[in-house]
Design a protein around this motif. Structure first.
Motif, PDB file in Angstrom:
ATOM      1  N   LEU A  28       0.831  -1.203   0.000  1.00 18.41           N
ATOM      2  CA  LEU A  28       0.000   0.000   0.000  1.00 18.41           C
ATOM      3  C   LEU A  28       0.870   1.259   0.000  1.00 18.41           C
ATOM      4  O   LEU A  28       0.495   2.280  -0.580  1.00 18.41           O
ATOM      5  CB  LEU A  28      -0.944  -0.005   1.203  1.00 18.41           C
ATOM      6  CG  LEU A  28      -1.969  -1.139   1.219  1.00 18.41           C
ATOM      7  CD1 LEU A  28      -2.922  -0.980   2.407  1.00 18.41           C
ATOM      8  CD2 LEU A  28      -2.761  -1.195  -0.086  1.00 18.41           C
ATOM      9  N   ILE A  29       2.031   1.189   0.629  1.00 18.68           N
ATOM     10  CA  ILE A  29       2.989   2.295   0.526  1.00 18.68           C
ATOM     11  C   ILE A  29       3.463   2.426  -0.914  1.00 18.68           C
ATOM     12  O   ILE A  29       3.529   3.530  -1.469  1.00 18.68           O
ATOM     13  CB  ILE A  29       4.181   2.058   1.470  1.00 18.68           C
ATOM     14  CG1 ILE A  29       3.728   2.097   2.935  1.00 18.68           C
ATOM     15  CG2 ILE A  29       5.278   3.097   1.224  1.00 18.68           C
ATOM     16  CD1 ILE A  29       4.797   1.683   3.925  1.00 18.68           C
ATOM     17  N   VAL A  30       3.762   1.297  -1.542  1.00 25.33           N
ATOM     18  CA  VAL A  30       4.165   1.308  -2.951  1.00 25.33           C
ATOM     19  C   VAL A  30       3.048   1.890  -3.806  1.00 25.33           C
ATOM     20  O   VAL A  30       3.287   2.685  -4.725  1.00 25.33           O
ATOM     21  CB  VAL A  30       4.535  -0.114  -3.423  1.00 25.33           C
ATOM     22  CG1 VAL A  30       4.746  -0.146  -4.934  1.00 25.33           C
ATOM     23  CG2 VAL A  30       5.783  -0.606  -2.706  1.00 25.33           C
ATOM     24  N   LEU A  44       1.120   9.221   5.577  1.00 22.72           N
ATOM     25  CA  LEU A  44       0.423   8.885   6.817  1.00 22.72           C
ATOM     26  C   LEU A  44      -1.073   9.165   6.685  1.00 22.72           C
ATOM     27  O   LEU A  44      -1.910   8.372   7.142  1.00 22.72           O
ATOM     28  CB  LEU A  44       1.019   9.689   7.968  1.00 22.72           C
ATOM     29  CG  LEU A  44       0.709   9.223   9.390  1.00 22.72           C
ATOM     30  CD1 LEU A  44       1.260   7.829   9.630  1.00 22.72           C
ATOM     31  CD2 LEU A  44       1.312  10.203  10.394  1.00 22.72           C
ATOM     32  N   GLU A  45      -1.424  10.259   6.017  1.00 29.18           N
ATOM     33  CA  GLU A  45      -2.831  10.614   5.854  1.00 29.18           C
ATOM     34  C   GLU A  45      -3.529   9.667   4.891  1.00 29.18           C
ATOM     35  O   GLU A  45      -4.715   9.349   5.058  1.00 29.18           O
ATOM     36  CB  GLU A  45      -2.933  12.056   5.343  1.00 29.18           C
ATOM     37  CG  GLU A  45      -4.320  12.670   5.422  1.00 29.18           C
ATOM     38  CD  GLU A  45      -5.242  12.267   4.277  1.00 29.18           C
ATOM     39  OE1 GLU A  45      -6.467  12.235   4.479  1.00 29.18           O
ATOM     40  OE2 GLU A  45      -4.730  11.978   3.170  1.00 29.18           O
ATOM     41  N   SER A  46      -2.808   9.189   3.876  1.00 28.60           N
ATOM     42  CA  SER A  46      -3.409   8.314   2.864  1.00 28.60           C
ATOM     43  C   SER A  46      -3.462   6.853   3.293  1.00 28.60           C
ATOM     44  O   SER A  46      -4.039   6.022   2.584  1.00 28.60           O
ATOM     45  CB  SER A  46      -2.629   8.424   1.545  1.00 28.60           C
ATOM     46  OG  SER A  46      -2.756   9.710   0.986  1.00 28.60           O
ATOM     47  N   ILE A  50      -2.123   2.991   9.833  1.00 29.14           N
ATOM     48  CA  ILE A  50      -0.783   2.403   9.817  1.00 29.14           C
ATOM     49  C   ILE A  50       0.020   2.771  11.058  1.00 29.14           C
ATOM     50  O   ILE A  50       0.803   1.969  11.554  1.00 29.14           O
ATOM     51  CB  ILE A  50      -0.008   2.805   8.536  1.00 29.14           C
ATOM     52  CG1 ILE A  50       1.303   2.015   8.449  1.00 29.14           C
ATOM     53  CG2 ILE A  50       0.245   4.297   8.491  1.00 29.14           C
ATOM     54  CD1 ILE A  50       2.052   2.201   7.150  1.00 29.14           C
ATOM     55  N   GLY A  51      -0.123   3.957  11.577  1.00 29.58           N
ATOM     56  CA  GLY A  51       0.674   4.373  12.729  1.00 29.58           C
ATOM     57  C   GLY A  51       2.015   4.930  12.276  1.00 29.58           C
ATOM     58  O   GLY A  51       2.664   4.382  11.388  1.00 29.58           O
ATOM     59  N   THR A  52       2.448   6.006  12.920  1.00 27.90           N
ATOM     60  CA  THR A  52       3.650   6.693  12.454  1.00 27.90           C
ATOM     61  C   THR A  52       4.920   5.868  12.605  1.00 27.90           C
ATOM     62  O   THR A  52       5.806   5.889  11.746  1.00 27.90           O
ATOM     63  CB  THR A  52       3.804   8.054  13.184  1.00 27.90           C
ATOM     64  OG1 THR A  52       4.920   8.753  12.645  1.00 27.90           O
ATOM     65  CG2 THR A  52       3.963   7.861  14.693  1.00 27.90           C
ATOM     66  N   ASN A  53       5.043   5.107  13.696  1.00 28.21           N
ATOM     67  CA  ASN A  53       6.251   4.295  13.887  1.00 28.21           C
ATOM     68  C   ASN A  53       6.356   3.182  12.862  1.00 28.21           C
ATOM     69  O   ASN A  53       7.443   2.900  12.335  1.00 28.21           O
ATOM     70  CB  ASN A  53       6.275   3.704  15.299  1.00 28.21           C
ATOM     71  CG  ASN A  53       6.502   4.749  16.364  1.00 28.21           C
ATOM     72  OD1 ASN A  53       7.031   5.826  16.093  1.00 28.21           O
ATOM     73  ND2 ASN A  53       6.094   4.446  17.588  1.00 28.21           N
ATOM     74  N   LEU A  55       4.991   3.157   9.819  1.00 29.30           N
ATOM     75  CA  LEU A  55       5.296   3.746   8.515  1.00 29.30           C
ATOM     76  C   LEU A  55       6.783   4.055   8.403  1.00 29.30           C
ATOM     77  O   LEU A  55       7.417   3.762   7.379  1.00 29.30           O
ATOM     78  CB  LEU A  55       4.475   5.022   8.307  1.00 29.30           C
ATOM     79  CG  LEU A  55       4.779   5.804   7.022  1.00 29.30           C
ATOM     80  CD1 LEU A  55       4.561   4.945   5.786  1.00 29.30           C
ATOM     81  CD2 LEU A  55       3.925   7.067   6.961  1.00 29.30           C
ATOM     82  N   ALA A  56       7.351   4.633   9.447  1.00 28.37           N
ATOM     83  CA  ALA A  56       8.781   4.945   9.434  1.00 28.37           C
ATOM     84  C   ALA A  56       9.618   3.680   9.280  1.00 28.37           C
ATOM     85  O   ALA A  56      10.606   3.660   8.524  1.00 28.37           O
ATOM     86  CB  ALA A  56       9.158   5.690  10.714  1.00 28.37           C
ATOM     87  N   GLU A  57       9.211   2.616   9.970  1.00 24.36           N
ATOM     88  CA  GLU A  57       9.957   1.350   9.888  1.00 24.36           C
ATOM     89  C   GLU A  57       9.873   0.755   8.490  1.00 24.36           C
ATOM     90  O   GLU A  57      10.874   0.281   7.948  1.00 24.36           O
ATOM     91  CB  GLU A  57       9.394   0.380  10.926  1.00 24.36           C
ATOM     92  CG  GLU A  57      10.223  -0.886  11.117  1.00 24.36           C
ATOM     93  CD  GLU A  57       9.822  -1.988  10.136  1.00 24.36           C
ATOM     94  OE1 GLU A  57      10.660  -2.851   9.826  1.00 24.36           O
ATOM     95  OE2 GLU A  57       8.659  -1.976   9.691  1.00 24.36           O
ATOM     96  N   ARG A  58       8.664   0.801   7.890  1.00 25.50           N
ATOM     97  CA  ARG A  58       8.501   0.243   6.541  1.00 25.50           C
ATOM     98  C   ARG A  58       9.306   1.044   5.515  1.00 25.50           C
ATOM     99  O   ARG A  58       9.941   0.479   4.629  1.00 25.50           O
ATOM    100  CB  ARG A  58       7.027   0.242   6.150  1.00 25.50           C
ATOM    101  CG  ARG A  58       6.157  -0.739   6.938  1.00 25.50           C
ATOM    102  CD  ARG A  58       6.434  -2.179   6.518  1.00 25.50           C
ATOM    103  NE  ARG A  58       5.420  -3.063   7.068  1.00 25.50           N
ATOM    104  CZ  ARG A  58       5.513  -3.685   8.236  1.00 25.50           C
ATOM    105  NH1 ARG A  58       6.582  -3.509   9.000  1.00 25.50           N
ATOM    106  NH2 ARG A  58       4.538  -4.490   8.654  1.00 25.50           N
ATOM    107  N   LEU A  59       9.272   2.361   5.615  1.00 16.03           N
ATOM    108  CA  LEU A  59      10.022   3.194   4.672  1.00 16.03           C
ATOM    109  C   LEU A  59      11.526   2.955   4.811  1.00 16.03           C
ATOM    110  O   LEU A  59      12.255   2.909   3.815  1.00 16.03           O
ATOM    111  CB  LEU A  59       9.687   4.666   4.900  1.00 16.03           C
ATOM    112  CG  LEU A  59       8.310   5.120   4.416  1.00 16.03           C
ATOM    113  CD1 LEU A  59       8.011   6.534   4.932  1.00 16.03           C
ATOM    114  CD2 LEU A  59       8.222   5.084   2.893  1.00 16.03           C
ATOM    115  N   LYS A  60      11.991   2.812   6.036  1.00 13.80           N
ATOM    116  CA  LYS A  60      13.419   2.547   6.271  1.00 13.80           C
ATOM    117  C   LYS A  60      13.815   1.223   5.621  1.00 13.80           C
ATOM    118  O   LYS A  60      14.853   1.132   4.952  1.00 13.80           O
ATOM    119  CB  LYS A  60      13.696   2.521   7.770  1.00 13.80           C
ATOM    120  CG  LYS A  60      15.160   2.269   8.147  1.00 13.80           C
ATOM    121  CD  LYS A  60      15.341   2.383   9.658  1.00 13.80           C
ATOM    122  CE  LYS A  60      16.800   2.186  10.046  1.00 13.80           C
ATOM    123  NZ  LYS A  60      17.276   0.792   9.800  1.00 13.80           N
TER     124      LYS A  60
END
Length: 227
Positions: A28-30, A44-46, A50-53, A55-60
């Motif tokens: 879904l990030i992709v 984060l809004e879209s 997911i939760g901010t932590n 999302l940050a972990e997945r992006l990393k």
């Protein structure tokens, strides 16, 4: 503290891919980045829930594996797909198209975003049904504008409006996805006032065939009666 990732430990291309993109939220990030670079807060809004932590972990993790990178040239740097990540476009669109047939009726708790309609159109395009007319079909979905351009025997999708569209469709995001999933016919959406269509009958028919919404013979009868 980062967690230990579980792997399939199978010497197989599919298993290797799932080791990277198989976890919840990753595709879904992709999906969001297939539409172009996005800032962290926009992602984060879209992606409600997911939760901010997380999302940050997945992006990393995606950055470490060469799927995502920091976008450059913006006032506030966001994220974008790398060339390697962009290779996921067709597989993701095919999965999205496959998934449309498994969508039931929308429920009150279901989130929907207008830009998802743009990806839905991309996944639904059937190039084998492109007609001989060079023309443009415009969609306005909850303030998000995009269009299909048919030119030289090929159909392409673009953000924004087009000049002198041969067909204009105006609706809301939920109705748009319901139509794409087959849970609501375009004709019933028009009759119920949830969809507005402007364009001659033959043009509307061509759009519906191009998107695989109805077969040609069915389209001819329905368009004649309702549009």
């Amino acid at each position: 503290m980062s967690r230990t990732r579980r792997k399939y430990n199978q010497y197989c291309g599919l298993a290797s891919a799932l080791d990277i993109i198989g976890e919840r939220w990753t595709l879904l990030i992709v999906r969001e980045l297939l539409l172009g670079p996005a800032r962290y807060r926009d992602l984060l809004e879209s992606l409600p829930g997911i939760g901010t932590n997380l999302l940050a972990e997945r992006l990393k993790f995606l950055t470490e594996n060469g799927v995502v990178r920091r976008a450059e040239g913006a006032n506030e740097r966001g994220y974008e797909l790398t060339a390697h990540g962009e290779l996921l476009r067709e597989p993701v669109l095919q999965i999205a198209h496959w998934g449309l047939s498994h969508l039931g009726a929308p429920e009150p708790q279901h989130e929907v975003r207008p830009h998802w309609g743009f990806l839905a159109v991309q996944s639904m395009l059937d190039q084998s049904r492109v007609g001989e007319f060079d023309e443009c079909y415009e969609f306005r979905v909850d303030g998000s504008d995009f269009h299909i351009r048919v030119e030289g025997g090929r159909a392409t999708t673009h953000e924004g409006r087009c000049e002198s569209p041969a067909m204009l469709a105006v609706t809301d995001a939920r109705t748009f996805v319901e139509i794409g999933s087959g849970n609501l016919s375009p004709i019933m959406a028009v009759v119920s006032g949830r969809l507005s269509l402007e364009g001659d009958q033959q043009c509307v028919q061509r759009v519906m065939e191009l998107l695989g919404l109805v077969d040609g013979e069915v389209a001819r009868g329905q368009v004649r009666e309702s549009v």
